[in-house]
Write a protein that holds these residues in place. Structure first.
Motif, PDB file in Angstrom:
ATOM      1  N   ASN A 299       0.819  -1.222   0.000  1.00 40.42           N
ATOM      2  CA  ASN A 299       0.000   0.000   0.000  1.00 40.42           C
ATOM      3  C   ASN A 299       0.847   1.263   0.000  1.00 40.42           C
ATOM      4  O   ASN A 299       0.439   2.277  -0.579  1.00 40.42           O
ATOM      5  N   LEU A 323      -8.330   3.786  -0.835  1.00 44.64           N
ATOM      6  CA  LEU A 323      -8.280   2.351  -0.546  1.00 44.64           C
ATOM      7  C   LEU A 323      -6.904   1.953  -0.021  1.00 44.64           C
ATOM      8  O   LEU A 323      -6.798   1.180   0.949  1.00 44.64           O
ATOM      9  N   ALA A 326      -6.535   3.151   3.598  1.00 40.34           N
ATOM     10  CA  ALA A 326      -7.315   2.324   4.532  1.00 40.34           C
ATOM     11  C   ALA A 326      -6.618   0.996   4.793  1.00 40.34           C
ATOM     12  O   ALA A 326      -6.506   0.547   5.951  1.00 40.34           O
ATOM     13  N   ASP A 327      -6.122   0.367   3.733  1.00 44.82           N
ATOM     14  CA  ASP A 327      -5.436  -0.912   3.900  1.00 44.82           C
ATOM     15  C   ASP A 327      -4.094  -0.736   4.604  1.00 44.82           C
ATOM     16  O   ASP A 327      -3.633  -1.644   5.308  1.00 44.82           O
ATOM     17  N   GLY A 371      -9.626   1.495   9.553  1.00 50.13           N
ATOM     18  CA  GLY A 371      -9.063   1.005   8.299  1.00 50.13           C
ATOM     19  C   GLY A 371      -9.932  -0.053   7.652  1.00 50.13           C
ATOM     20  O   GLY A 371     -10.157  -0.037   6.434  1.00 50.13           O
ATOM     21  N   SER A 375     -11.880   0.652   4.201  1.00 54.17           N
ATOM     22  CA  SER A 375     -11.534  -0.202   3.066  1.00 54.17           C
ATOM     23  C   SER A 375     -12.785  -0.806   2.445  1.00 54.17           C
ATOM     24  O   SER A 375     -12.956  -0.799   1.219  1.00 54.17           O
ATOM     25  N   THR A 378     -14.722   1.979   0.673  1.00 51.87           N
ATOM     26  CA  THR A 378     -14.092   2.416  -0.574  1.00 51.87           C
ATOM     27  C   THR A 378     -14.219   1.352  -1.659  1.00 51.87           C
ATOM     28  O   THR A 378     -14.443   1.680  -2.834  1.00 51.87           O
ATOM     29  N   LEU A 379     -14.071   0.075  -1.270  1.00 51.53           N
ATOM     30  CA  LEU A 379     -14.272  -0.991  -2.245  1.00 51.53           C
ATOM     31  C   LEU A 379     -15.684  -0.943  -2.825  1.00 51.53           C
ATOM     32  O   LEU A 379     -15.876  -1.110  -4.042  1.00 51.53           O
ATOM     33  N   ASN A 537      -7.823  -8.720   2.300  1.00 49.45           N
ATOM     34  CA  ASN A 537      -8.073  -7.593   1.390  1.00 49.45           C
ATOM     35  C   ASN A 537      -6.956  -6.570   1.438  1.00 49.45           C
ATOM     36  O   ASN A 537      -6.575  -5.991   0.413  1.00 49.45           O
ATOM     37  N   SER A 538      -6.446  -6.309   2.643  1.00 48.03           N
ATOM     38  CA  SER A 538      -5.389  -5.299   2.774  1.00 48.03           C
ATOM     39  C   SER A 538      -4.128  -5.712   2.037  1.00 48.03           C
ATOM     40  O   SER A 538      -3.371  -4.852   1.565  1.00 48.03           O
ATOM     41  N   ASN A 541      -5.619  -6.102  -2.155  1.00 46.27           N
ATOM     42  CA  ASN A 541      -6.135  -4.922  -2.865  1.00 46.27           C
ATOM     43  C   ASN A 541      -5.077  -4.142  -3.628  1.00 46.27           C
ATOM     44  O   ASN A 541      -5.300  -3.764  -4.786  1.00 46.27           O
TER      45      ASN A 541
END
Length: 620
Positions: A299, A323, A326-327, A371, A375, A378-379, A537-538, A541
């Protein structure tokens, strides 16, 4: 006569004072400003007075040597007074065994000075200092030179720690409702402790672990029996028992004196705070470092490239920045957890309360919720924006602009900040578990908060799935000859949905059941989900939505070219961009109908290179 008068007036005085007036003990001399209880006043009365009770006195201090040579006193009680200075007890010199000292319920008493108990007695002592609400400090040398204590009660005080030495003879430690006592003294200084009644379960975990690992006071050879070679050497005897009877030199009474009984401690560990390290499992300790480094590095790379890119800021780029941030918060949260786990490995119970009730755990929990929810938000926004753009592919005026996207993300930030801040304001709590997540559902409001948080995630997942189904339906045009492109797009969407499902489904399922107070998994096993599934996801993404896309690779190459790397590749990207812009201008000026009737898939793929296969881009 005077005695009769006092007997008559005393009930009236007691009723006037509400039954709590100070009554001067018979072995003392009292005035409005002083109290004297010494050998001289004690000798005036019978030596059978073994109790000295000083309740409800109004003086702020008791003079030095007010208690001199009270050799016959066995129990001393100073409670419900206005004293602000710990009384001088160093010249009592009681000769009574099992001396008991009660100094309780003194609201202005704040500290115990050094050498406070020297000369009080020559026998071991029971010391009760409970309910002194403002008692914050017991000096490190408070028990220096004194006998005992064998029993120490500091319940309902504001003590933050106990002295590191002087407690070697304590057999029983009582510290109930001592919520400020978050750290125990060095455990080796409690070598005689056999019973503890404490405030926090983790302290019992630390004590029991230390006790089980402490060397025994007796050798392993507790009993001796005549056996083996010695028995066979006895001449003319077929067995030892036949000659001497049972040769057993085991003495139970000596064993009881030598063997240290097991430590008893309460409260016991509960379901939320088992006696274990933060990670719980060895493989999780390795995994959490790998995952947080991957999330932080990925990220940060995305943010660095997007912020330094010279390309025009578009809505997809704008949303991708949010995104990635957040991640990144999730990665930092995991880094904090991993660091504390590494520092407290093998002895977390000794530091559990300091960590869980401290600022660090609050920050970690805030980053986790903020976060995670940002996330997810935002997704969902990215997916809805893609669906909206495809639906109105030929109507450019209907596309989402930066001003609209900014307003949507401002609302998202406010919503996620509010959700993350609620546990800091008493709605649920981050200090319930070592992972600093809001698992407190003791009150209806806290339970409702946790359930709504989980339903928000489930709802977002359903929105993402629905939008991607609509997107695939829109781009799958039977008249479009590139059917292979449909398959690639479907695979890419399947990966995106699958990663979302892995991240949200297991956590949501078990968390919702626990929120309704029907837990299907222990906190220990839930750490596997929190470490291996929660951050998926973090980690994924930045690669799925940015690093693996052609647009990101172009930005990265152009950034590296400014440092002298990838110059040829960067020049190739610049040339393609220049040609593409010229073609776009020429098509726009020609106004040909062929262009306006282009398939939706081609228009969408040209606008969104995040999901566009390279071969299809070449066709466009």
């Amino acid at each position: 006569m005077w005695r009769s008068f006092l007997l008559l007036v005393s009930p009236l005085l007691m009723s006037f004072c509400g039954g709590v007036c100070f009554v001067c003990p018979e072995i003392c001399r009292c005035s409005q400003k002083s109290i004297t209880c010494n050998s001289a006043t004690e000798n005036l009365k019978s030596r059978t007075h073994s109790r000295l009770v000083l309740n409800y006195i109004s003086v702020r201090t008791i003079s030095t040597h007010s208690f001199d040579s009270l050799k016959g006193v066995k129990r001393m009680s100073i409670s419900n007074t206005g004293i602000s200075v710990f009384p001088d007890l160093t010249s009592i010199f009681s000769l009574e065994s099992d001396f008991i000292l009660y100094i309780c319920d003194n609201l202005n008493l704040r500290s115990v000075p050094p050498n406070a108990f020297v000369g009080m007695t020559s026998e071991y002592t029971t010391m009760v200092l409970k309910n002194n609400k403002d008692l914050r400090v017991i000096n490190e040398d408070a028990f220096k030179g004194a006998f005992g204590p064998t029993v120490l009660d500091v319940s309902s005080t504001a003590l933050e720690t106990l002295p590191s030495h002087g407690l070697e003879s304590v057999l029983m430690l009582v510290a109930r409702s001592a919520f400020a006592l978050k750290r125990l003294p060095p455990l080796k200084g409690l070598k005689s402790l056999r019973e503890a009644q404490l405030t926090y379960p983790s302290h019992c975990c630390a004590l029991l672990s230390w006790d089980s690992n402490s060397p025994s006071d007796v050798s392993s050879d507790d009993s001796q029996t005549l056996d083996g070679p010695l028995a066979s050497d006895i001449v003319g005897s077929t067995s030892v028992e036949d000659t001497f009877g049972t040769m057993d030199f085991y003495y139970p009474e000596l064993d009881l004196c030598q063997r240290r009984p097991a430590l008893q401690c309460s409260p016991e560990a509960d379901a939320f705070n088992p006696c274990e390290d933060i990670a719980g499992f060895g493989f999780l300790r390795v995994a959490i470092w790998f995952i947080n480094v991957l999330a932080i590095a990925g990220n940060l790379t995305v943010l660095l490239v997007l912020f330094t890119s010279r390309c025009k800021l578009t809505v997809p780029r704008f949303l991708m920045c949010h995104l990635a941030f957040a991640d990144l918060c999730i990665g930092v949260y995991l880094l904090m957890i991993a660091t504390v786990d590494l520092r407290t490995r093998g002895h977390y119970s000794q530091h559990a309360i300091e960590w869980q009730t401290g600022v660090g755990c609050g920050i970690a929990g805030f980053l986790s919720v903020f976060g995670g929810e940002l996330s997810v938000y935002t997704l969902s926004t990215i997916t809805v924006e893609r669906w909206h753009t495809i639906t109105h592919a030929l109507r450019l005026e209907r596309r989402l602009g930066l001003s609209h996207a900014s307003a949507i993300m401002v609302a998202g930030w406010l919503l996620c900040l509010g959700m993350a801040a609620l546990p800091l304001m008493g709605v649920s709590s981050y200090n319930k578990v070592s992972m600093c997540l809001p698992m407190d559902i003791e009150t209806p409001l806290s339970q409702a908060y946790v359930i709504l948080l989980l339903l928000f995630n489930v709802g977002a997942f359903l929105v993402i799935c629905g939008c991607y189904v609509c997107i695939y339906t829109a781009v799958r045009n039977p008249e479009f000859p590139g059917r292979a492109a449909d398959t690639k797009i479907a695979k890419r969407m399947a990966v995106l949905i699958f990663t979302d499902f892995l991240c949200m489904a297991p956590i949501s399922f078990f968390a919702i059941s626990a929120a309704f107070k029907v837990p299907l998994i222990t906190v220990t096993n839930s750490k596997i989900l929190l470490v291996l599934f929660y951050p998926i996801n973090s980690c994924a993404n930045p690669f799925l939505y940015a690093i693996f896309t052609r647009a990101f690779r172009k930005d990265a190459c152009i950034l590296l070219s400014s440092m002298g790397c990838c110059e040829s590749q960067a020049n190739l990207y610049r040339m393609k961009t220049y040609c593409s812009e010229n073609i776009h201008r020429s098509k726009s000026s020609s106004g040909s109908n062929a262009n306006t009737k282009a398939p939706r898939a081609v228009v969408w793929m040209s606008s969104f290179p995040h999901l566009t296969p390279r071969t299809q881009m070449q066709r466009v």
